[in-house]
Design a protein around this motif. Structure first.
Motif, short mmCIF file in Angstrom:
data_model
loop_
_atom_site.label_atom_id
_atom_site.label_comp_id
_atom_site.label_asym_id
_atom_site.label_seq_id
_atom_site.Cartn_x
_atom_site.Cartn_y
_atom_site.Cartn_z
N PHE A 1 0.89 -1.16 0.00
CA PHE A 1 0.00 0.00 0.00
C PHE A 1 0.92 1.22 0.00
O PHE A 1 1.73 1.37 0.91
CB PHE A 1 -0.91 -0.02 1.23
N PRO A 2 0.85 2.05 -1.06
CA PRO A 2 1.85 3.10 -1.25
C PRO A 2 1.32 4.53 -1.12
O PRO A 2 1.32 5.28 -2.10
CB PRO A 2 2.28 2.85 -2.69
N PRO A 3 0.88 4.97 0.05
CA PRO A 3 0.34 6.34 0.12
C PRO A 3 1.42 7.40 0.01
O PRO A 3 2.55 7.19 0.45
CB PRO A 3 -0.27 6.38 1.53
N GLU A 4 1.01 8.52 -0.56
CA GLU A 4 1.88 9.68 -0.51
C GLU A 4 1.54 10.41 0.79
O GLU A 4 0.36 10.68 1.05
CB GLU A 4 1.62 10.58 -1.72
N ALA B 1 -8.98 3.33 2.36
CA ALA B 1 -9.38 2.13 3.12
C ALA B 1 -9.65 0.99 2.14
O ALA B 1 -9.31 -0.16 2.40
CB ALA B 1 -10.61 2.42 3.98
N LYS B 2 -10.26 1.35 1.01
CA LYS B 2 -10.53 0.33 -0.02
C LYS B 2 -9.20 -0.24 -0.54
O LYS B 2 -9.03 -1.46 -0.65
CB LYS B 2 -11.35 0.96 -1.15
N SER B 3 -8.27 0.65 -0.86
CA SER B 3 -6.99 0.21 -1.39
C SER B 3 -6.23 -0.64 -0.35
O SER B 3 -5.61 -1.66 -0.69
CB SER B 3 -6.18 1.44 -1.79
N SER C 1 1.40 -5.21 -8.26
CA SER C 1 1.37 -3.79 -7.91
C SER C 1 -0.01 -3.26 -8.26
O SER C 1 -0.32 -3.01 -9.42
CB SER C 1 2.46 -3.06 -8.68
N VAL C 2 -0.85 -3.16 -7.24
CA VAL C 2 -2.25 -2.84 -7.48
C VAL C 2 -2.48 -1.34 -7.30
O VAL C 2 -2.09 -0.77 -6.29
CB VAL C 2 -3.14 -3.63 -6.50
N CYS C 3 -3.08 -0.71 -8.30
CA CYS C 3 -3.36 0.72 -8.19
C CYS C 3 -4.72 1.00 -8.81
O CYS C 3 -5.42 0.09 -9.23
CB CYS C 3 -2.26 1.53 -8.86
N THR C 4 -5.09 2.26 -8.87
CA THR C 4 -6.41 2.61 -9.39
C THR C 4 -6.33 2.91 -10.89
O THR C 4 -5.26 3.13 -11.44
CB THR C 4 -7.00 3.76 -8.58
N GLU D 1 -6.75 5.23 -12.97
CA GLU D 1 -6.14 6.37 -13.66
C GLU D 1 -4.69 6.08 -14.05
O GLU D 1 -4.10 6.79 -14.85
CB GLU D 1 -6.26 7.66 -12.83
N PHE D 2 -4.12 4.99 -13.51
CA PHE D 2 -2.75 4.63 -13.86
C PHE D 2 -2.66 3.62 -15.00
O PHE D 2 -1.58 3.18 -15.36
CB PHE D 2 -2.00 4.10 -12.63
N GLU D 3 -3.82 3.27 -15.56
CA GLU D 3 -3.81 2.27 -16.63
C GLU D 3 -2.91 2.71 -17.78
O GLU D 3 -2.09 1.93 -18.28
CB GLU D 3 -5.24 2.04 -17.12
N GLU E 1 -4.88 -2.65 -12.31
CA GLU E 1 -5.67 -1.49 -11.89
C GLU E 1 -7.09 -1.92 -11.53
O GLU E 1 -7.66 -2.81 -12.17
CB GLU E 1 -5.77 -0.45 -13.02
N PHE E 2 -7.65 -1.26 -10.54
CA PHE E 2 -9.08 -1.46 -10.21
C PHE E 2 -9.74 -0.09 -10.10
O PHE E 2 -9.06 0.94 -10.02
CB PHE E 2 -9.24 -2.29 -8.93
N GLY E 3 -11.08 -0.10 -10.08
CA GLY E 3 -11.83 1.15 -10.06
C GLY E 3 -11.76 1.84 -8.71
O GLY E 3 -11.85 1.19 -7.67
P1 ATP Z 1 -3.22 12.20 -4.71
O1 ATP Z 1 -4.32 13.02 -5.25
O2 ATP Z 1 -2.47 12.87 -3.62
O3 ATP Z 1 -2.36 11.45 -5.70
P2 ATP Z 1 -4.26 9.63 -4.10
O4 ATP Z 1 -5.67 9.52 -3.66
O5 ATP Z 1 -3.82 9.01 -5.35
O6 ATP Z 1 -4.00 11.11 -3.96
P3 ATP Z 1 -2.14 8.21 -2.75
O7 ATP Z 1 -1.60 8.51 -1.43
O8 ATP Z 1 -1.26 8.32 -3.92
O9 ATP Z 1 -3.37 9.15 -2.91
O10 ATP Z 1 -2.88 6.83 -2.73
C1 ATP Z 1 -2.36 5.64 -2.19
C2 ATP Z 1 -3.07 4.48 -2.81
O11 ATP Z 1 -4.45 4.56 -2.56
C3 ATP Z 1 -2.89 4.48 -4.31
O12 ATP Z 1 -2.58 3.18 -4.74
C4 ATP Z 1 -4.22 4.91 -4.83
O13 ATP Z 1 -4.50 4.34 -6.08
C5 ATP Z 1 -5.17 4.41 -3.76
N1 ATP Z 1 -6.38 5.22 -3.72
C6 ATP Z 1 -6.47 6.55 -3.58
N2 ATP Z 1 -7.74 6.97 -3.67
C7 ATP Z 1 -8.49 5.86 -3.85
C8 ATP Z 1 -9.90 5.62 -4.01
N3 ATP Z 1 -10.79 6.62 -3.99
N4 ATP Z 1 -10.31 4.35 -4.19
C9 ATP Z 1 -9.43 3.34 -4.20
N5 ATP Z 1 -8.11 3.49 -4.05
C10 ATP Z 1 -7.63 4.73 -3.88
#
Ligand code: ATP
Ligand code: MG
Length: 558
Positions: A30-33, A43-45, A226-229, A231-233, A256-258
């Protein structure tokens, strides 16, 4: 191992990878900024990444993607770790930081330059935009694209040494300025940013971009999926390009997931920060915020949040999820687990004129209607009580099943009473109700056969305690407050917080522990405020009402 869940397509992919021997141990992250607090989307991620590791007996890392020092801070780093733990997840080993790989990433940038796959470009932002082309037109090669390897190595080293001003130069990959995928049009790998970093201090004045950092960080950590949302497709071909062109020792793959977008909610950190900065809410953990810290303070439980994340499934579409599903999850959890108690939000005094002045009966009441193991509590019954002003009328039709002058009502966990008289002020407002107790009605119907129609909650006026109760409601009154260019600030629900200073609660409630949740009978679910509640000054937050009042009102749609 849990059974894979059919509504999670990632589980299918991973099960196949394991079966085919492509992957031995599943490793996710889980890779938050650290540029804000985590919200319900995170929480979903978290639930997806930690959940996949759990399901397949693998590991999940917590990695701070800290490549933008200006917007990041220790406060966010701390809160994120606390929130992940609170949700009930444990990351593998120590918490990780992208910044601890800065040297390796730089070495790889040098490697790309040496291989002729990267160059230093002097175009300014505006020129670069022009050269980049558009979705319908190819871009043009930068005039700096053909610099020699030697010159590029020298310029990159001097960028790192701080010789150039911010914006004067960038390092770019040499891929394809005519690619239909804009992300492959010589993307930026490094920018000059002369700002100190919360982890690395003044060591670096150039910082890698998300694209150049993320996949390589995954490779360093041996991430398999490496699972992300979604927009990174479009970034995936670039993710793969770096992995293919660098001497990395692992081969992570991106899926990627929604995104989760609950209705009546925003999940952009930038916009949530604006709510905090503009004082619309009291902080990132204001109970109205869709942040994990806010939901926690509101009285949501980790189990309910995890349950919601599972319930909505993991799919490849970005749709809006009805926030009522989240509310349903918390209501269900609290209905099952929260002890019952009585609270009067708008106290109206009832004097039982036949009840002795100093008598106190310590009545026993179940803490929970079905969970007998939770035991009983003592509720003191006295001559003077408070009931809710809304639960009394001088006259009413048959639909009104509460206390009416001349009629009976049952006091929850106590006697049946009958209202006999009222005391009013000069303006005709009822100040006090005089009533009589119907004898022998503890737990049984009146002997004279005249049964009450309803049951209402009450609190002893002499032995109950005053409490502050914060009635929270949805922060936005629009279903999709920030869709398109809609101004979310114009759709703040003006009634999202109502503070009741003079609520009256059962005496035992003042000793509730912070964060302890209750069902206040007939009112909803409440929690003792995590920070402000004390025995001397009790404070309860409404988590959620008993029913979905928004659905009853028809909500405010598109
Ligand atoms: P930013 O606008 O700062 O980029 P972000 O929502 O992408 O915000 P990150 O800290 O980069 O925030 O997110 C960490 C992880 O959480 C990422 O893998 C991101 O895809 C996922 N994530 C963020 N928002 C959502 C969401 N609404 N639903 C599911 N996953 C999310
Ligand atoms: Mg992001």
């Amino acid at each position: 191992m849990e059974t894979p869940n059919a509504s999670n397509f990632l589980e299918t992919i991973i099960a196949e990878d394991l079966a085919a021997g492509r992957v031995q141990t599943v490793v996710t992250r889980f890779p938050p900024e650290p540029n804000g607090y985590l919200h319900i989307g995170h929480a979903k991620s978290i639930s997806v990444n930690f959940g996949l590791a759990e399901t397949f007996g693998g590991r999940c890392n917590l990695r701070f993607d800290d490549t933008n020092p200006e917007k990041e801070s220790q406060e966010y780093i701390d809160s994120i770790q606390e929130d992940v733990r609170w949700l009930g997840y444990n990351w593998d080993g120590e918490v990780r930081f992208a910044s601890s790989y800065f040297q390796q990433l730089y070495d790889w940038a040098v490697y790309l330059v040496e291989q002729g796959h990267a160059y230093v470009c002097d175009l300014n932002a505006e020129q670069a935009r022009e050269y980049r082309g558009t979705l319908t037109e190819p871009g043009r090669n930068s005039p700096f694209r053909d610099r020699s390897v030697q010159e590029n190595l020298d310029l990159l080293a001097r960028m790192k040494a701080g010789e150039f001003a911010e914006g004067a130069k960038v390092l770019r990959a040499k891929i394809d300025m005519a690619s239909p995928n804009m992300n492959l049009r010589d993307p930026i790998l490094y920018r000059i940013r002369k700002v100190p970093h919360h982890q690395t201090g003044d060591s670096w004045v150039i910082y890698p971009t998300y694209d150049f950092a993320h996949g390589q960080e995954d490779a360093i950590e041996g991430i398999t999926h490496s699972v992300c949302t979604l927009e990174f497709e479009d970034h995936r071909p670039l993710y793969d390009w770096f992995i293919e062109h660098l001497p990395v020792t692992a081969r992570p793959r991106q899926y990627e997931f929604g995104r989760l977008n609950p209705s009546y909610t925003i999940t952009s950190k930038r916009k949530l920060k604006q709510l905090v900065d503009d004082g619309v809410v009291a902080g990132w953990d204001d109970p109205r915020m869709p942040t994990i810290a806010g939901m926690r303070r509101r009285g949501f439980t980790p189990a309910a949040i995890r349950r919601f994340c599972k319930m909505i499934g993991t799919t490849r579409s970005d749709g809006v999820v009805d926030v009522a599903m989240l509310e349903f999850a918390i209501r269900e959890d609290l209905n099952e687990n929260a002890p019952r108690a009585m609270c009067v939000l708008d106290p109206l005094k009832v004097v039982l004129t036949d009840y002795p002045q100093d008598k106190v009966e310590e009545l026993l009441a179940a803490r929970h209607p079905s969970r007998t193991e939770l035991g009983e509590r003592i509720v003191p019954f006295t001559r003077e009580l408070y009931i809710d002003a809304d639960d009394f009328r001088e006259e009413a039709n048959k639909k009104y099943k509460r206390l009416v002058l001349g009629k009976r009502v049952r006091l929850r966990n106590a006697y049946v009473i009958e209202a006999v008289d009222v005391v009013k002020d000069a303006a005709g407002k009822v100040l006090e109700v005089h009533a009589r107790t119907i004898p022998d009605t503890l737990g049984t119907d009146p002997a004279d056969g005249i049964k009450p129609k309803g049951v209402i909650q009450w609190v002893s006026a002499s032995l109950g305690k005053r409490a502050t109760v914060r009635l929270y409601d949805r922060l936005f009154n629009h279903e999709s407050p920030d869709k398109g260019d809609r101004d979310f600030m114009a759709h703040i629900n003006p009634d999202s917080l109502r503070v009741v200073e003079q609520a009256w609660v059962e005496p035992a409630l003042v000793r509730a522990l912070p964060e302890q949740g209750f069902q206040f009978e007939r009112e909803g679910y409440f929690v003792a405020d995590r920070y402000d509640h004390s025995e001397q000054a009790p404070v309860f937050n409404r988590t959620i009402g008993l029913r979905d009042s928004w659905a009853e009102q028809g909500g405010a749609g598109e």
